[in-house]
Every structure is written in C-alpha cells, then in structure tokens.
Design an enzyme around this catalytic site. Structure first.
Site, PDB file in Angstrom:
ATOM      1  N   HIS A 185       0.816  -1.210   0.000  1.00 32.40           N
ATOM      2  CA  HIS A 185       0.000   0.000   0.000  1.00 32.40           C
ATOM      3  C   HIS A 185       0.854   1.266   0.000  1.00 32.40           C
ATOM      4  CE1 HIS A 185      -2.895  -2.869   2.255  1.00 32.40           C
ATOM      5  NE2 HIS A 185      -3.024  -2.997   0.945  1.00 32.40           N
ATOM      6  N   GLU A 222      -3.177  -6.418  -9.936  1.00 33.37           N
ATOM      7  CA  GLU A 222      -1.833  -6.150  -9.435  1.00 33.37           C
ATOM      8  C   GLU A 222      -0.851  -7.063 -10.165  1.00 33.37           C
ATOM      9  OE1 GLU A 222      -2.050  -6.602  -5.198  1.00 33.37           O
ATOM     10  OE2 GLU A 222      -3.655  -5.117  -5.006  1.00 33.37           O
ATOM     11  N   GLU A 282      -3.487 -13.362  -4.340  1.00 36.49           N
ATOM     12  CA  GLU A 282      -2.462 -12.322  -4.459  1.00 36.49           C
ATOM     13  C   GLU A 282      -1.274 -12.563  -3.536  1.00 36.49           C
ATOM     14  OE1 GLU A 282      -3.612  -8.455  -2.793  1.00 36.49           O
ATOM     15  OE2 GLU A 282      -5.630  -9.255  -2.522  1.00 36.49           O
TER      16      GLU A 282
END
Length: 402
Positions: free
Chosen positions: A231, A261, A357
């Site tokens: 982040h 992503e 992920e």
C-alpha cells in the site's frame, strides 16, 4: 429552531440512478430484516460507509459529520448532513432525512425520530466508537446488539447483479493496466504512470457506466525500493533501467471495488530477481488451483505456506493471500471473514468472489530485493471457479524492453 431537520422524510418518487436495481436493494433489506427477526431487534442503525452504501445506494463522505441508514420493520431511511444538499436523497433508494448543524446533536434527534421507542436495536460494533456509543445511550433508551458479523456474512455472498458489476470492474482494471504498461519508460515519474492508468479507467467508467458516481478510482504504481509495501503511495521517483515495478489498478463503480496487481521489470531482471519472481508466480498459480467450492480460507493459506517454506521463502511473505470483493475499499471497510489467512476458516461457496495475491518482499540490499505481487479475481460459481482477470502475468509479458 423547533425542528432539527431542513427537509421532512419523503418516499422516493423515482428510482435511484445507480448500477444496482431497486429489486436488488429490496433483497438486501429483506435479508437484513431476517437478521432483525433472528436477533429479536426492532431496528438497526447502520453507520459505516460500506453498510450505508450496501443497503441504500448512498455512499457518504463524512468530513466530520455522522451519517446513517436506519432500517426498521417497515422503513429504510438514510440520515445525512445538510452540507450534501439533495444528493443523498437522489442516491438513496427509499427515504432520506437531512439534519442541520444549527443545534448540536441534530443527527441523533433525526435517528431518534425514525427509531422511535425501539427497545432493542442492531449496531455495527466494528464502527461504533466510544463517543458514538455514549451519544446513542444519551438519545436512545434501548438495548443494542452487534450485527456487524451477521451483516458481513450476508455481504460475502454476491448476487448476480453484484457479480456482473465486479466483472466490469475487472475488465476496466485490465484496461488501466494496459495503459500503465504502455506508459512505462526510463525517466518517467511514478506519478505520471499512475495518472495514465487512472485516467484510462475513469474514461471507461464514464463511458460504460454513465449513471455511476465518478469517485475513488485510483492507482498505486511503485518502483524500486517503493515496491516493498503493498500500500505504498505513489511518489515522484523517476524510473530507471533495471527497476522492479508494481502495477496496481483499482477502478470503483458505484462503490464496488476491484483490483489488478502485477510485477514488472524495466529491462531484463537479474537472475536472483527472476528466481524470486518465478517462485511467486508458482505460488500464485498454486493458489488459483486451490480456490474452489468447499475449500477453506485457512486451508488454502496452509498449502501456499508449505510451498514457500519448501523454497525457504516463507520468511519473505508479507500478508494473507487474498480477500473478498464488493462494497469495500481501503477506507470504506472490508469483509474480514473472507480473507485467505491462517486464522479464518470460512468455507468457499458459490456467490463468493475472492482474490489470489501472494506477495514476497526481499529487503533492500539482498539479491532480488523488492516486492513481488500478482493478483487475480476469482468468482465461485455453481459450475466451478472462474478467473475474471485477463491481464497477463510473468516475465514473458511484463518485462518492458526499450
């Protein structure tokens, strides 16, 4: 002032212009009323951004003022601050009350006006601060019960309309990814690359979903050392040959969050970096194969952990392996019961939507340093799992040659 309100409650005379139908909102409210019945509640006070949006269609911006959606046995009422004018009414699928700042605590007077003499009400315990709880006790003579988990459990199962919107988000995330990949070159700043991806997504949302609110779509594009956190904010760092890159696109359509992503390299990665990248891709593909009806979040996590442990890479893993999608974002809230983590035993069932992920982060100064992350979205359908992310991953596709 004799009244705390600038407008009286009034039923809607037209459908809210959102991407979700009135019938879908009725389904959600009906499910919430089943919780009221099961917990012997007279009403519920929904206060979180994601909760209010889920049950009413209105996504608020608090800016120091409280908001709510009050659901009783026969009413659904959003309560909003006068600063927002008629927008909450236009976006709410049922009734709306506007309160003013002319007297302190007019918000609570509006809540009391709707809830009345309810003896027992539901609240979102994970959003109820100590200060809010004190005000609730001051203005409402009732017992409270935390329905946050019950409501979250309902939200984890997506309707056909929700899944259709999530599919659209995945498609638009791919478009943003393509715009980013096409913009990458030595000498350009992270912020310039990020803006290209964001602009591409917002243009497509405006074209394909003209009734949606154009808000909250964003990109995190990180390079070099900045890739070590999932982040980390965008910076003005200038891209250099040999950089590891992290592409992260997040289109938002009517409060529905999706994501893409990918790991990339500007120029050919060195041998150490390539080995870590390929190992993380292996974990990603293993994880995708494990997502199916009947699997548990913790069980999926355990198998990927074993994969990394066999390669002495588990020490570089930074967080869980996936999460739910729907009305959520990094500041609205989340469906914590559907995260692929060791401490969550939720069983995957049709209607759930989760990401895969995996991320490995190697410290600066070590061979292969940087953060490696791939992210796909999977819908659990009656016919099996379906990966709705189309943007390719891996060295064959994401080494940027110049």
């Amino acid at each position: 002032m004799s009244s705390p309100f600038t407008t009286a409650t009034r039923p809607r005379s037209h459908s809210a212009t959102t991407n979700i139908s009135d019938d879908e909102y009725q389904r959600r409210v009906t499910a919430l009323r089943r919780i009221l019945n099961a917990r012997d509640l007279d009403a519920t006070l929904i206060t979180s951004m994601h909760g209010v949006a889920y049950y009413s269609g209105f996504l608020y911006c608090a800016f120091g003022r409280p908001y709510a959606c009050v659901v009783t046995r026969d009413r659904v009422v959003t309560i909003s601050a006068n600063i927002d004018g008629g927008q909450p009414w236009r976006r709410s699928v049922d009734e709306n009350i506007v309160y003013t700042d002319w007297r302190r605590d007019n918000y609570w007077r509006a809540v009391r006006d709707v809830i009345g003499n309810a003896g027992r009400i539901g609240v979102e315990g994970d959003h109820l601060t100590l200060a809010t709880a004190a005000k609730l006790g001051e203005f409402l003579s009732c017992e409270t019960f935390d329905i946050a988990t019950d409501a979250m459990t309902d939200r984890m199962i997506k309707s056909d309309e929700e899944i259709a919107l999530i599919r659209e988000g995945a498609r638009i995330a791919d478009l943003g990814g393509a715009a980013i990949r096409d913009t990458i070159r030595p000498g350009i700043r992270e912020i310039d690359v990020a803006m290209a991806g964001r602009d591409a997504m917002e243009r497509e949302i405006a074209r394909a979903h003209p009734d949606s609110e154009l808000r909250d779509t964003w990109v995190w594009f990180q390079s070099g050392l900045n890739t070590d956190g999932a982040h980390n904010p965008v910076t003005t760092r200038v891209l250099q040959m040999g950089d590891i890159l992290s592409l992260n696109t997040f289109p938002m359509i009517s409060a529905y969050y999706t994501a893409l992503e990918r790991t990339l390299f500007l120029g050919e990665p060195d041998a150490a970096s390539l080995a870590i990248w390929e190992a993380n891709i292996g974990a990603h593909e293993l994880g995708l194969s494990l997502i199916h009806e009947g699997a548990t979040c913790s069980g999926i996590c355990a198998e990927i952990n074993a994969y990394f442990a066999e390669r002495d890479l588990l020490k570089y893993r930074s967080f869980g392996y996936g999460h739910s999608f729907g009305v959520l974002s990094h500041y609205y809230g989340r469906e914590a019961g559907l995260e692929l983590r060791e401490d969550i035993d939720t069983v995957l069932t049709p209607g759930m939507v989760v990401s895969m992920e995996p991320m490995l982060t190697l410290p600066d100064g070590t061979p292969g340093a940087g953060g490696y992350r791939e992210h796909d979205i999977v819908v659990i359908t009656e016919g099996g799992p379906e990966n709705i992310t189309g943007f390719p991953y891996g060295p064959e596709h994401n080494v940027i040659s110049v």
